[in-house]
Design an enzyme around this catalytic site. Structure first.
Site, PDB file in Angstrom:
ATOM      1  N   HIS A 189       1.054  -1.128  -0.022  1.00 52.19           N
ATOM      2  CA  HIS A 189      -0.065  -0.069  -0.031  1.00 52.19           C
ATOM      3  C   HIS A 189       0.986   1.154   0.144  1.00 52.19           C
ATOM      4  CE1 HIS A 189      -3.873  -2.344   1.674  1.00 52.19           C
ATOM      5  NE2 HIS A 189      -3.566  -2.162   0.289  1.00 52.19           N
ATOM      6  N   GLU A 432     -12.914 -10.649 -20.216  1.00 52.56           N
ATOM      7  CA  GLU A 432     -11.953 -11.041 -19.537  1.00 52.56           C
ATOM      8  C   GLU A 432     -11.893 -12.663 -18.936  1.00 52.56           C
ATOM      9  OE1 GLU A 432     -12.694  -8.486 -16.120  1.00 52.56           O
ATOM     10  OE2 GLU A 432     -14.952  -8.510 -16.713  1.00 52.56           O
ATOM     11  N   ASP A 456      -7.704  -9.567 -15.708  1.00 51.73           N
ATOM     12  CA  ASP A 456      -8.383 -10.849 -15.225  1.00 51.73           C
ATOM     13  C   ASP A 456      -8.339 -11.628 -16.292  1.00 51.73           C
ATOM     14  OD1 ASP A 456      -9.494 -10.650 -12.628  1.00 51.73           O
ATOM     15  OD2 ASP A 456     -11.243  -9.589 -13.243  1.00 51.73           O
ATOM     16  N   CYS A 503      -8.493  -2.274 -22.220  1.00 46.29           N
ATOM     17  CA  CYS A 503      -8.582  -1.409 -20.930  1.00 46.29           C
ATOM     18  C   CYS A 503      -7.996  -2.043 -19.868  1.00 46.29           C
ATOM     19  CB  CYS A 503      -9.923  -1.174 -20.699  1.00 46.29           C
ATOM     20  SG  CYS A 503     -10.989  -2.471 -19.866  1.00 46.29           S
TER      21      CYS A 503
END
Length: 623
Positions: A189, A432, A456, A503
């Site tokens: 993170h 995907e 994905d 995308c």
């Protein structure tokens, strides 16, 4: 010179400030049985104060980073709401008669040790989240202040064993030149936050903090190569000063490309669009010359709240984005929750394989009330711009037809209410799943466009969790199976004459650009900061060369072979870029052309800063 992992790009040079470990000295204090109620109340008040502070941080970040980065703090709130974590603390207070802060410290140590023992880099990073949240709670229980950073205006390089997102958000980017941490990874993170804040970061150094640097030492860090140079020589400073100057010039040159058409030297135009999740991100995208929005992640409208957003609230957001785009295309992806994106107020339940479970279009079709609310809002916004609807995680023709039936119901309702909308709003799907690829020819007959979600798709084709460090080497975007899936999808779209775009992360990878050019995709959508670098490569890449490369790629048996070809191609393009940019202009702009014409005389020139409305033949119905 020390080699680490470059987690956020850029070069930083300056004096180091070594951050002490953010760990409080907590006495192992015992309490009397009569004090239990008071300790529980202290614990609950500390939790409430921590939650308020986290919510305040999220609010402060609204003008700095996007929703995706702010959602990191949703994970912190989830830990404070986690019954397992809280039960552990309460059990220690109740069974061992320990003060609240001692119980919190013991619980932190228990979970951090447990996660650190797992041979999984992702879980080790989540251990830092628990430590971050626990230390915030301890701070309130002990009444301690935040660790202070230098208060003068002298910029510094922050050096720490580890740094949490909570510490990062308190940094002033104008005073911090870069960050070095001993522990961490690309997926942490802290790395995500550093990239969002534009701060160079190097992590994963195999040296003790105390031997790396002392506060005040001169230091150079390279967030691209992962190199850290403590106490550099004058020659090293000279070399990196020159590199920094060249990077600054390159960024300036890229900014000048924002208004240049994205067309290859031999005339292939491809729309470079942005993936966004908020209006703030749209501003950055437009500054980068985005030709539109190829993916609006609407799930972030559903986060950071306690209930589902209503139709009017969604409509206002979609309308604002459509109006801001001023006629450029806007593809709105319908709600894509589940997997790794859950809502606190919507119980999905425990699943052994959440990425294969109750998520995305499956939830929408199971909850038509929620789905139709969103569809009505999107339809209403379609009156204000070039809006398209896109369904995620489609695996069958039946799902597309079921979604379209609900869309038609929403249209009839709005017509009956006298509400204006585009009755012919285009509908498309994300490709995907391998099942969608194998029936792409059938799906192409049901929709107006495809958008390939490479993240994905790669994950499902190769059965690899890309967040699992143990098998991350198997996540191979250029695996022959993935390349063949891409070709099957584009071929099916082209045969049917529908628009096809990309995308996923591969859209912003310069190595993949000749694949999209060779396959003749119509658009690629990426993070805003990738648009100008990709455009620069595009302006120096011939489609004819890309087709030749693609023919060689189909013969590759391994990803290693494919990457060798793609890397060699990328280096040849960048050599042309380097040669052409002597005066700061790309080759396609430098060439002379008749007035009113682009360098390719067959394609009309656009006005400065405005995307050319002319499109190649065969793109009718494109989003």
């Amino acid at each position: 010179m020390i080699q680490g992992v470059g987690a956020s790009s850029g070069i930083a040079m300056g004096k180091a400030f070594v951050l002490p470990n953010w760990e409080w000295d907590v006495p192992d204090q015992k309490i009397d049985v009569t004090d239990l109620a008071r300790e529980f109340e202290r614990l609950y008040e500390g939790i409430r104060s921590s939650k308020r502070e986290i919510e305040q941080i999220k609010g402060e970040l609204a003008d700095v980073v996007g929703s995706e980065e702010r959602s990191i703090f949703d994970a912190h709130l989830a830990i404070l709401n986690d019954p397992v974590f809280m039960n552990e603390i309460q059990g220690i207070i109740k069974r061992q008669y320990k003060a609240a802060e001692a119980a919190v410290k013991e619980a932190i140590d228990h979970f951090v040790t447990m996660f650190d023992l797992l041979d999984d880099e992702y879980m080790k990073e989540r251990a830092l989240d628990i430590k971050d949240v626990g230390n915030r709670l301890l701070k309130h229980l002990l009444g301690m202040p935040e660790i202070s950073l230098p208060t003068d205006t002298q910029p510094f390089i922050l050096v720490a064993r580890e740094i949490s997102p909570s510490q990062l958000v308190h940094l002033n980017p104008q005073h911090v030149l870069g960050i070095v941490t001993i522990t961490g990874s690309m997926t942490s993170h802290a790395s995500i936050m550093a990239r969002a804040l534009g701060l160079p970061l190097v992590t994963g150094l195999d040296v003790p903090l105390e031997t790396l640097a002392e506060t005040g030492d001169m230091m150079i860090i390279d967030g691209d190569t992962g190199i850290v140079i403590p106490r550099p020589t004058e020659e090293q400073i000279r070399i990196y000063t020159e590199q920094q100057r060249r990077q600054t010039e390159h960024r300036s040159r890229l900014r000048r490309l924002a208004g240049v058409r994205s067309v290859t030297p031999d005339g292939k135009e491809i729309a470079l669009e942005a993936n966004i999740s908020s209006l703030k991100e749209l501003e950055v995208a437009l500054q980068s010359g985005a030709a539109g929005v190829g993916l609006f992640r609407t799930e972030f409208l559903y986060m950071d709240r306690h209930q589902f957003p209503g139709e009017d609230e969604q409509f206002e957001v979609y309308k604002a984005v459509a109006e801001k785009l001023a006629g450029r295309p806007l593809i709105i992806r319908t709600l894509d929750i589940g997997g790794d994106k859950n809502l606190d107020y919507f119980e999905i339940g425990e699943e052994d394989n959440p990425f294969l479970g109750y998520r995305a279009i499956r939830i929408c079709l199971d909850r038509p009330d929620l789905f139709k609310t969103q569809l009505r809002a999107i339809l209403r916004a379609s009156a204000y711009g070039k809006v398209k609807i896109m369904y995620p995680l489609i695996s069958s023709v039946e799902e597309v037809r079921a979604a379209n039936r609900l869309l038609e119901e929403a249209k009839r309702e709005l017509q009956a209410e006298g509400v204006t909308f585009d009755p012919n709003v285009p509908c498309g799907i994300m490709i995907e799943l391998p099942s969608a690829v194998t029936i792409a020819d059938l799906l192409a007959e049901e929709v107006d466009f495809f958008s390939i979600g490479t993240n994905d798709l790669i994950q499902f084709v190769l059965a690899v969790d890309r967040m699992n460090e143990r098998i991350s080497r198997l996540y191979q975007p250029f695996h022959p199976a993935v390349l063949r899936m891409l070709r099957m999808t584009v071929d099916a779209a082209k045969r049917r004459g529908i628009h096809v775009g990309v995308c996923g992360e591969m859209a912003g990878d310069p190595r993949a650009l000749p694949i999209w050019l060779g396959l003749d995709v119509d658009s690629i959508s990426m993070s805003s900061h990738s648009i100008l670098p990709i455009k620069e490569h595009l302006l120096h890449t011939h489609r004819s060369d890309s087709i030749d490369l693609l023919n060689r790629l189909w013969e590759c048996r391994t990803e290693e072979e494919a990457i060798r070809l793609l890397e060699a191609f990328r280096l040849s393009v960048e050599a042309r870029m380097e040669a052409a940019n002597g005066d700061g202009k790309p080759a396609s702009v430098k060439r002379s052309a008749p007035a009113g014409k682009s360098p390719d005389a067959n394609v009309p020139a656009a006005e400065p800063g405005i995307r050319n409305p002319a499109r190649p033949a065969g793109t009718a119905g494109a989003p």
